[in-house]
Design a protein around this motif. Structure first.
Motif, short mmCIF file in Angstrom:
data_model
loop_
_atom_site.label_atom_id
_atom_site.label_comp_id
_atom_site.label_asym_id
_atom_site.label_seq_id
_atom_site.Cartn_x
_atom_site.Cartn_y
_atom_site.Cartn_z
N ASP A 446 0.85 -1.18 0.00
CA ASP A 446 0.00 0.00 0.00
C ASP A 446 0.89 1.24 0.00
OD1 ASP A 446 -2.25 -1.54 0.09
OD2 ASP A 446 -3.08 -0.65 1.91
N ILE A 448 0.42 5.35 0.51
CA ILE A 448 -0.43 6.49 0.84
C ILE A 448 0.34 7.74 0.42
CG2 ILE A 448 -1.77 7.65 2.61
CD1 ILE A 448 -2.42 4.63 2.23
N GLU A 488 -8.46 3.48 6.63
CA GLU A 488 -8.56 2.24 5.85
C GLU A 488 -10.01 1.76 5.76
OE1 GLU A 488 -4.58 1.89 8.11
OE2 GLU A 488 -6.58 2.71 8.43
N TYR A 491 -11.82 2.55 2.49
CA TYR A 491 -11.32 2.02 1.22
C TYR A 491 -12.43 1.34 0.42
CZ TYR A 491 -6.36 2.46 2.65
OH TYR A 491 -5.12 2.92 3.02
N ALA A 511 -4.84 6.80 -1.63
CA ALA A 511 -4.36 5.46 -1.25
C ALA A 511 -4.39 4.55 -2.47
CB ALA A 511 -5.21 4.88 -0.13
#
Length: 573
Positions: A446, A448, A488, A491, A511
């Motif tokens: 991931d 960010i 999160e 998402y 993200a």
């Protein structure tokens, strides 16, 4: 035995249907008139923009690229092509290859694995700003059908154009104090714009005259000729160096169906925002008055516009081609209406049947974008490191384990959580570095992207970030500072779009998620040309023990040059 034979037949059938498409290109400067004012452009075989490559998924592209520039190196990046098995052909100077020296020829050889709208461009210095770009269109493999129905298509390559030459721009950016390049003089559509006249002068208060063109004028707009009651695919690619753009066709709805070479859930809109490095396909149905023509407009978004919109004409063949539209062109939305921009981005979802992202990540980077100083020179930095690409390409250093090719310490994976993103940095100074992020093969990462205020008060810009070698899932956007463990939950893991370029909005976060399934070394950077020039990028390396053969010609500079000479001498003795 039966299954084995089916697999062999399938492979042979695919091989037989795929083609090898070879091109011999020479790059040199020439005088041109992109916006009706003479200037130097980078041309390929005398063409600006460069030749369009058309291929089918599965084809192999072979480009023999000769550098005929007198004093500059050269590379070409194949934007949106993942380079599966050919990381050395990605065309990123200092990352995957050495720059091609004047007088030398380098051969790119790679396979295009899936259909999509792409483009290519220079990736050495700021040569994209000088006009080194062209379209790269991949259609479905022979015998396959795309999930789109249309009667014809057009490709529009959008760019911005300065009258100041690129070397002067680079010098200004590297000066102390910095001399900013300013806003572009013109926006170009397929390399054509109008600086000193207007196609819509009768509706404008700019005092510019109505454009008149002679046969063969390089700045004359390319009109799109259409039949009534048909559906056309318009492929859009933005190779701009700075500008974010808004694209609209007067009186016509646009149905967005593709983003960055991936199908999306179709949706209708009056206009689209397109950032540097992005591509789209839209479907347009010619259902308006067939006795009229209609403006096509590409205007500035995200920056206070000092550049007039680019204009051309949608010509219904039932109307005279030279006839100008009878009403004003579409009005570009307010430049700093970022809520409108975000609303468009949030309408983009993957098409049904698209790959879904892994539900969790193995590693995470939180990358803070800041503007800083180094000894009075203005730079951009990521987690307080401004990237300075080394003289030895990263791919050569990791392939041949040349420990001194770059700093082997990883850059920071996050930033101090008490950093105030809403105000100029408390400490202006940053540092240069050339360390990279190294990941194991086939893990989920991931990233960010976190935006912040620049050096000046109340200044946070849009940054379109582009990842080489991959598509990634865009999981979401947010306001303010990213909050681990909380954000999160917002998402989209159901149908996030696959992209290779994504916008980071002012004072917010974006993200994304990708899987390290493509061994190589890959650039990840802001696609605004001067921002990358000033250090706004990072480098990812993955699956290093799985990197295959790299042609010696890609790495004949820096430490790899001596390494290869020693190795070849040993083999020859």
């Amino acid at each position: 035995m039966g299954m084995w034979w089916i697999v062999v037949v399938a492979i042979l059938a695919h091989t037989a249907s795929a083609a090898v498409r070879q091109y011999d290109w020479e790059v040199e400067y020439k005088f041109g008139w992109p916006d009706c004012k003479e200037g130097m452009v980078m041309a390929i075989n005398g063409q600006f923009p460069g030749p369009t490559i058309h291929a089918l998924a599965g084809d192999t592209i072979v480009v023999h690229l000769t550098n005929k520039l007198a004093t500059e190196g050269l590379v070409i990046h194949w934007h949106g092509i993942r380079q599966l098995g050919s990381p050395w052909a990605d065309g990123a100077a200092g990352v995957t290859q050495c720059a091609i020296s004047p007088g030398e020829t380098f051969t790119y050889n790679f396979t295009v694995d899936k259909p999509g709208t792409h483009f290519y461009h220079g990736h050495y210095g700021m040569q994209r700003s000088a006009g080194l770009y062209g379209s790269l269109i991949i259609d479905a493999a022979k015998g396959k059908k795309e999930p789109l129905r249309y009667d014809g298509e057009f490709s529009l390559l959008l760019s911005d154009w300065w009258h100041e030459d690129v070397l002067s721009q680079e010098l200004g950016l590297s000066s102390r104090p910095m001399r900013w390049i300013g806003e572009a003089q013109s926006i170009l559509i397929n390399g054509r714009g109008q600086f000193n006249c207007s196609l819509a002068a009768q509706f404008s208060n700019t005092m510019l005259p109505v454009c008149t063109f002679k046969e063969g004028d390089q700045c004359a707009p390319q009109r799109l000729h259409v039949e009534p009651n048909k559906t056309y695919r318009i492929r859009l690619a933005s190779s701009t160096a700075l500008a974010s753009l808004n694209f609209a066709v007067q009186g016509h709805k646009l149905v967005v169906v593709e983003a960055d070479g991936n199908y999306i859930t179709p949706f209708a809109t009056d206009d689209i925002d397109i950032y540097s490095g992005e591509t789209y396909s839209v479907l347009l149905t010619t259902n308006q008055d067939p006795s009229q023509n209609y403006y096509i407009s590409a205007g500035i978004r995200g920056r206070k516009p000092n550049t007039p919109p680019a204009l051309t004409v949608l010509n219904y063949i039932t109307a005279p081609s030279s006839q100008l539209p009878s009403s004003p062109p579409p009005e570009t939305p307010r430049w700093n209406d970022f809520d409108r921009s975000k609303s468009f981005s949030k309408k983009i979802f993957a098409a049904m049947g698209s790959p879904s992202p892994p539900e969790t990540f193995n590693e995470r980077l939180i990358l803070l974008n800041t503007q800083n100083l180094i000894d009075g020179f203005t730079k951009w930095a990521i987690n307080n490191v401004s990237l300075a690409v080394p003289g030895t390409p990263y791919l050569g250093s990791v392939k041949y384990n040349l420990r001194s090719g770059f700093n082997r310490n990883s850059p920071p994976k996050d930033y101090p959580m008490d950093y105030d993103i809403m105000n100029p940095p408390r400490y202006h100074n940053t540092k240069q570095g050339n360390g990279i992020y190294v990941f194991p093969f086939n893990v989920t990462v991931d990233v960010i992207l976190q935006n912040a205020n620049g050096l000046a008060a109340n200044a946070s810009e849009i940054h379109p970030w582009h990842l080489h070698g991959h598509d990634f899932w865009v999981l979401g956007y947010g306001e303010g500072k990213f909050k681990p463990g909380i954000d999160e939950k917002t998402y989209n893991l159901k149908n996030p779009p696959l992209r290779n370029t994504v916008a980071l909005y002012p004072y917010g976060w974006t993200a994304l998620r990708f899987v390290t399934d493509n061994p190589g070394v890959w650039f990840f950077h802001c696609h605004i040309e001067p921002h990358l020039h000033m250090g706004m990028g990072v480098v990812f390396a993955e699956g290093l023990n799985r990197i295959g053969k790299v042609p010696d010609e890609a790495l004949g500079c820096g430490l790899t040059k001596q390494f290869l000479m020693n190795r070849n001498n040993t083999l020859g003795s």
